[in-house]
Design a protein around this motif. Sequence first.
Motif, mmCIF file in Angstrom:
data_model
loop_
_atom_site.group_PDB
_atom_site.id
_atom_site.type_symbol
_atom_site.label_atom_id
_atom_site.label_comp_id
_atom_site.label_asym_id
_atom_site.label_seq_id
_atom_site.Cartn_x
_atom_site.Cartn_y
_atom_site.Cartn_z
ATOM 1 N N LYS A 120 0.774 -1.062 -0.335
ATOM 2 C CA LYS A 120 0.125 -0.414 0.054
ATOM 3 C C LYS A 120 0.417 1.104 0.126
ATOM 4 C CE LYS A 120 -3.861 0.532 2.950
ATOM 5 N NZ LYS A 120 -4.998 0.200 3.704
ATOM 6 N N LEU A 121 1.595 1.214 0.819
ATOM 7 C CA LEU A 121 2.898 1.970 0.886
ATOM 8 C C LEU A 121 3.751 3.087 -0.510
ATOM 9 C CD1 LEU A 121 3.638 4.303 3.298
ATOM 10 C CD2 LEU A 121 5.730 2.893 3.773
ATOM 11 N N THR A 143 1.063 8.913 8.134
ATOM 12 C CA THR A 143 0.959 7.852 9.899
ATOM 13 C C THR A 143 0.397 6.735 9.222
ATOM 14 O OG1 THR A 143 -1.313 9.047 10.281
ATOM 15 C CG2 THR A 143 0.375 10.586 11.041
ATOM 16 N N ASP A 144 0.251 5.774 10.541
ATOM 17 C CA ASP A 144 -0.162 3.857 10.313
ATOM 18 C C ASP A 144 -1.240 4.543 10.413
ATOM 19 O OD1 ASP A 144 2.649 3.248 10.019
ATOM 20 O OD2 ASP A 144 2.535 2.954 12.035
ATOM 21 N N LYS A 145 -2.032 6.021 10.480
ATOM 22 C CA LYS A 145 -2.971 5.785 10.659
ATOM 23 C C LYS A 145 -3.871 5.763 9.867
ATOM 24 C CE LYS A 145 -6.809 7.945 13.507
ATOM 25 N NZ LYS A 145 -7.238 9.214 14.076
ATOM 26 N N ARG B 93 -0.065 19.665 1.962
ATOM 27 C CA ARG B 93 1.532 18.995 3.216
ATOM 28 C C ARG B 93 1.625 17.376 2.984
ATOM 29 N NH1 ARG B 93 -1.107 24.250 3.646
ATOM 30 N NH2 ARG B 93 0.878 25.529 4.045
ATOM 31 N N SER B 94 0.498 16.829 3.159
ATOM 32 C CA SER B 94 0.110 15.254 3.778
ATOM 33 C C SER B 94 0.197 14.778 2.329
ATOM 34 C CB SER B 94 -0.534 14.652 4.891
ATOM 35 O OG SER B 94 -1.640 15.535 4.329
ATOM 36 N N ALA B 95 0.023 13.577 1.536
ATOM 37 C CA ALA B 95 -0.170 12.945 0.843
ATOM 38 C C ALA B 95 -1.914 12.609 0.834
ATOM 39 C CB ALA B 95 0.375 11.698 0.853
ATOM 40 N N MET B 96 -2.415 12.199 2.485
ATOM 41 C CA MET B 96 -3.167 11.893 2.343
ATOM 42 C C MET B 96 -4.582 13.126 2.272
ATOM 43 S SD MET B 96 -4.991 9.784 4.509
ATOM 44 C CE MET B 96 -6.827 9.607 4.810
ATOM 45 N N HIS B 97 -3.791 14.790 1.708
ATOM 46 C CA HIS B 97 -4.683 15.570 2.097
ATOM 47 C C HIS B 97 -4.682 16.076 0.489
ATOM 48 C CE1 HIS B 97 -7.044 16.209 5.768
ATOM 49 N NE2 HIS B 97 -6.424 15.986 5.956
#
Lengths: 211, 211
Positions: A120-121, A143-145, B93-97
């Motif tokens: 996934k990463l 983050t892991d979350k 700034r984060s992949a998530m966003h």
Amino acid sequence: MPQSAPSPRTRVRRLPERAHYDAATVAAIVDAAMICTVAFQIDGMVHAIPTIHWREGNHLYIHGAKASRMLKALTESEACVTIALADGLVLARSAMHHSMNYRSVVIYGRFELVTDPAHKLASLRAFIDGLYPGRWDTLRPITDKELNATGLLRIALSEAAAKVRDWGVKDDAEDLDWPVWAGVIPLRTVAGEPLTEADSVGQTVPPTRFG
Amino acid sequence: MPQSAPSPRTRVRRLPERAHYDAATVAAIVDAAMICTVAFQIDGMVHAIPTIHWREGNHLYIHGAKASRMLKALTESEACVTIALADGLVLARSAMHHSMNYRSVVIYGRFELVTDPAHKLASLRAFIDGLYPGRWDTLRPITDKELNATGLLRIALSEAAAKVRDWGVKDDAEDLDWPVWAGVIPLRTVAGEPLTEADSVGQTVPPTRFG
């Protein structure tokens, strides 16, 4: 280009002279597009949802919230993924021969959930860096979350058909001297002026695949 | 904007703050796009095919060869039509966003065949003139045979949901000083230099909706 469909349902029936079944053509169209439409069934009802995608090897990847209805449904039934890129407007002397230049792909199969955290990463990194080369390493680390909340699915590109029109006007012979312009108007997607967040002024705008 | 879905299956479940169910928003997105994806079933198997569309009033129209498998199947079962426009890349700034700005529409319902020749003629004119204002009257007139061979289908826009993201970056508060560029890179489709057919030199290139 091989002209043999990988399965009965991928065989292009309308205008089969536009069909391509080779992996290189399919991969190039998947790569050129950013958004696909994923069609699937829930309780016998058809749904189709647009989503961003990327490719690694022989698979198309999508992601989403792990709890989403679509991600759940996709691991439980067959799907059909569609990609279409409008490349040009084709203007003929008759309405009938107006057309478009385009590249499209239709993929059939079953999505599989990617659950291995390392896989996934690596995939999410490929996704971000595919859009913005080198960006992953500049970001606040995942983050892991976050990684855990992200659902990742992939579908093989082995049962796919591409359809491409990339030529000029095909008018009826008797219409060729009709006094109206005929030709192709190319279309393309371009990036505009970046809109920097107020609190990000001074940082360098990264390159994107759109230049 | 009314936030009540017209039916259970149109209710946007993921990120419902992006949902719009009003006719004006749906119509504007249908008009802004040229290509939709039509998903349907044949013998319980899902198919999804990209095709060009246009809108008249409360209906989305598509056309194709009368004998096509898709046109036949569409009058016999429920369909789901999807439109998606990529308006911008959202870099956080984060992949998530990381995200996209986009406009999308999902339409559910049953297509109906348009068979009345006068209706068909008026619709095909609206289709051509919608892409190229005034062009219909400059073309070699359509023949009865051409009109008859063209299948025309329409679906009501009454059971539809739009989803729009058109804002900036939403980073986590603690990431705002992470030293990387954040912002939106707008995307748009533009027309390139027209490619005139060799036997059409000297005619005036018509205006298109892409300028």
